[in-house]
Design a protein around this motif. Structure first.
Motif, mmCIF file in Angstrom:
data_model
loop_
_atom_site.group_PDB
_atom_site.id
_atom_site.type_symbol
_atom_site.label_atom_id
_atom_site.label_comp_id
_atom_site.label_asym_id
_atom_site.label_seq_id
_atom_site.Cartn_x
_atom_site.Cartn_y
_atom_site.Cartn_z
ATOM 1 N N ILE A 25 -11.696 0.077 0.479
ATOM 2 C CA ILE A 25 -12.898 -0.321 0.055
ATOM 3 C C ILE A 25 -12.822 -1.675 0.626
ATOM 4 C CG2 ILE A 25 -14.584 -0.851 -1.782
ATOM 5 C CD1 ILE A 25 -13.018 1.265 -3.304
ATOM 6 N N VAL A 26 -13.433 -1.891 1.701
ATOM 7 C CA VAL A 26 -13.552 -3.260 2.249
ATOM 8 C C VAL A 26 -14.523 -4.223 2.058
ATOM 9 C CG1 VAL A 26 -13.304 -4.665 4.699
ATOM 10 C CG2 VAL A 26 -12.114 -2.154 4.167
ATOM 11 N N PHE A 27 -14.584 -5.404 1.421
ATOM 12 C CA PHE A 27 -15.662 -6.253 1.242
ATOM 13 C C PHE A 27 -15.205 -7.549 1.272
ATOM 14 C CE2 PHE A 27 -13.757 -5.293 -2.798
ATOM 15 C CZ PHE A 27 -13.545 -6.446 -3.429
ATOM 16 N N ASP A 28 -15.704 -8.693 1.607
ATOM 17 C CA ASP A 28 -15.245 -9.915 1.775
ATOM 18 C C ASP A 28 -16.108 -10.821 0.858
ATOM 19 O OD1 ASP A 28 -14.183 -12.421 2.699
ATOM 20 O OD2 ASP A 28 -15.242 -12.183 4.727
ATOM 21 N N GLY A 29 -15.272 -11.196 -0.133
ATOM 22 C CA GLY A 29 -15.906 -12.430 -1.044
ATOM 23 C C GLY A 29 -14.631 -12.876 -2.194
ATOM 24 N N LYS A 30 -14.969 -14.247 -2.041
ATOM 25 C CA LYS A 30 -14.194 -14.906 -3.243
ATOM 26 C C LYS A 30 -12.649 -14.505 -3.131
ATOM 27 C CE LYS A 30 -17.761 -15.027 -6.666
ATOM 28 N NZ LYS A 30 -18.000 -14.909 -7.973
ATOM 29 N N GLY A 31 -12.367 -14.628 -1.746
ATOM 30 C CA GLY A 31 -10.708 -14.438 -1.412
ATOM 31 C C GLY A 31 -10.196 -12.990 -1.373
ATOM 32 N N VAL A 32 -11.038 -12.064 -1.742
ATOM 33 C CA VAL A 32 -10.500 -10.725 -1.739
ATOM 34 C C VAL A 32 -11.107 -10.176 -0.288
ATOM 35 C CG1 VAL A 32 -10.676 -8.284 -2.928
ATOM 36 C CG2 VAL A 32 -10.428 -10.683 -4.333
ATOM 37 N N ILE A 33 -10.236 -9.469 0.322
ATOM 38 C CA ILE A 33 -10.669 -9.101 1.598
ATOM 39 C C ILE A 33 -10.946 -7.366 1.643
ATOM 40 C CG2 ILE A 33 -10.126 -8.768 4.031
ATOM 41 C CD1 ILE A 33 -9.182 -11.665 3.947
ATOM 42 N N ALA A 34 -9.911 -6.861 0.883
ATOM 43 C CA ALA A 34 -9.688 -5.306 0.962
ATOM 44 C C ALA A 34 -9.070 -4.713 -0.492
ATOM 45 C CB ALA A 34 -9.173 -4.756 1.973
ATOM 46 N N LEU A 35 -9.705 -3.882 -1.208
ATOM 47 C CA LEU A 35 -9.163 -3.236 -1.957
ATOM 48 C C LEU A 35 -8.856 -1.793 -1.800
ATOM 49 C CD1 LEU A 35 -8.762 -3.299 -5.219
ATOM 50 C CD2 LEU A 35 -11.287 -2.743 -5.700
ATOM 51 N N ILE A 36 -7.730 -1.265 -2.173
ATOM 52 C CA ILE A 36 -7.267 0.284 -1.798
ATOM 53 C C ILE A 36 -7.564 1.155 -2.996
ATOM 54 C CG2 ILE A 36 -5.668 1.639 -0.781
ATOM 55 C CD1 ILE A 36 -6.586 -0.662 1.146
ATOM 56 N N ALA A 37 -8.302 2.064 -2.801
ATOM 57 C CA ALA A 37 -8.394 3.150 -4.044
ATOM 58 C C ALA A 37 -7.617 4.120 -3.706
ATOM 59 C CB ALA A 37 -9.853 3.907 -4.199
ATOM 60 N N VAL A 38 -6.599 4.511 -4.656
ATOM 61 C CA VAL A 38 -5.452 5.560 -4.445
ATOM 62 C C VAL A 38 -6.055 6.745 -5.312
ATOM 63 C CG1 VAL A 38 -2.959 6.145 -4.608
ATOM 64 C CG2 VAL A 38 -3.663 4.078 -4.411
ATOM 65 N N GLU A 39 -6.118 7.873 -4.561
ATOM 66 C CA GLU A 39 -6.678 9.077 -5.417
ATOM 67 C C GLU A 39 -5.353 9.944 -5.826
ATOM 68 O OE1 GLU A 39 -8.592 11.236 -2.425
ATOM 69 O OE2 GLU A 39 -9.960 9.692 -2.188
ATOM 70 N N LEU A 50 0.782 -1.127 -0.044
ATOM 71 C CA LEU A 50 -0.146 -0.034 -0.065
ATOM 72 C C LEU A 50 0.790 1.189 0.023
ATOM 73 C CD1 LEU A 50 -2.715 1.684 0.208
ATOM 74 C CD2 LEU A 50 -2.486 1.343 2.836
ATOM 75 N N ARG A 51 1.968 1.211 0.811
ATOM 76 C CA ARG A 51 2.843 2.391 0.995
ATOM 77 C C ARG A 51 3.522 2.810 -0.342
ATOM 78 N NH1 ARG A 51 4.996 1.561 7.020
ATOM 79 N NH2 ARG A 51 3.127 2.126 7.922
ATOM 80 N N VAL A 52 3.968 1.782 -1.004
ATOM 81 C CA VAL A 52 4.470 1.815 -2.363
ATOM 82 C C VAL A 52 3.669 2.281 -3.427
ATOM 83 C CG1 VAL A 52 5.831 0.779 -4.235
ATOM 84 C CG2 VAL A 52 6.204 -0.060 -1.903
ATOM 85 N N LEU A 53 2.511 1.874 -3.609
ATOM 86 C CA LEU A 53 1.343 2.181 -4.584
ATOM 87 C C LEU A 53 1.068 3.474 -4.311
ATOM 88 C CD1 LEU A 53 -0.570 -1.019 -4.893
ATOM 89 C CD2 LEU A 53 0.983 -0.280 -6.551
ATOM 90 N N ARG A 54 0.767 3.907 -3.033
ATOM 91 C CA ARG A 54 0.133 5.235 -2.912
ATOM 92 C C ARG A 54 1.198 6.283 -3.052
ATOM 93 N NH1 ARG A 54 0.000 7.866 2.027
ATOM 94 N NH2 ARG A 54 1.183 7.061 3.583
ATOM 95 N N ALA A 55 2.393 6.339 -2.682
ATOM 96 C CA ALA A 55 3.539 7.139 -3.125
ATOM 97 C C ALA A 55 3.002 8.460 -2.387
ATOM 98 C CB ALA A 55 3.784 7.110 -4.629
ATOM 99 N N GLY A 56 2.730 8.195 -1.232
ATOM 100 C CA GLY A 56 2.475 9.634 -0.615
ATOM 101 C C GLY A 56 1.055 10.077 -0.752
ATOM 102 N N ARG A 57 0.211 9.754 -1.769
ATOM 103 C CA ARG A 57 -1.196 10.199 -1.896
ATOM 104 C C ARG A 57 -1.998 9.621 -0.789
ATOM 105 N NH1 ARG A 57 -1.315 7.889 -7.746
ATOM 106 N NH2 ARG A 57 -0.393 6.446 -6.615
ATOM 107 N N GLU A 58 -3.220 10.120 -0.854
ATOM 108 C CA GLU A 58 -4.303 9.625 -0.039
ATOM 109 C C GLU A 58 -4.761 8.280 -0.530
ATOM 110 O OE1 GLU A 58 -5.668 10.488 3.020
ATOM 111 O OE2 GLU A 58 -3.848 12.144 3.030
ATOM 112 N N ALA A 59 -5.234 7.386 0.507
ATOM 113 C CA ALA A 59 -5.663 6.108 -0.143
ATOM 114 C C ALA A 59 -6.790 5.744 0.722
ATOM 115 C CB ALA A 59 -4.642 4.966 0.061
#
Length: 127
Positions: free
Chosen positions: A113-127, A101-110
């Motif tokens: 989006i949390v959901f639990d289904g089919k093995g995916v627990i969380a998705l992070i949207a970077v603005e 997460l820290r690498v992908l957001r590169a200082g931007r806000e993140a």
């Protein structure tokens, strides 16, 4: 029970086939005897050397810090742990997620989006 620093250092050094000289150089020491002294317990590893040693030995720096301070300054470690880890230690997969997460957001806000289904627990949207 957690390994002590000497055992951890010796085991990981052997696994990576690193010499005392190579470790000394990684820590910024010109004298490899300092590594032997740390392994023998006649010299404490300076706390400021924890990140370099963790990198050289391919260890988690927080866990190495825990080991070092638990041996050399248990009261200090207890205080740090009570402040820094109030919910308990993170699982290695949680640490991995945070590092990515820290690498992908590169200082931007993140925003998670949390959901639990089919093995995916969380998705992070970077603005």
């Amino acid at each position: 029970m957690k390994e002590n620093l000497a055992t951890l250092l010796t085991t990981q050094q052997a696994a990576l086939k690193l010499t005392d000289k190579e470790l000394a150089e990684a820590l910024g020491y010109s004298n490899e005897r300092l590594i032997a002294m740390i392994k023998a317990g006649t010299m404490n590893l300076p706390v400021n050397k924890v990140p370099a040693l963790a990198k050289a030995l391919q260890l988690d720096s927080f866990e190495l810090l825990r080991t070092v301070l638990s041996e050399t300054a248990p009261e200090l470690w207890n205080a740090i742990e009570s402040i820094a880890v109030p919910l308990g230690a993170l699982h290695p997969t949680e640490v991995n997620l945070l590092r990515h997460l820290r690498v992908l957001r590169a200082g931007r806000e993140a925003s998670p989006i949390v959901f639990d289904g089919k093995g995916v627990i969380a998705l992070i949207a970077v603005e």
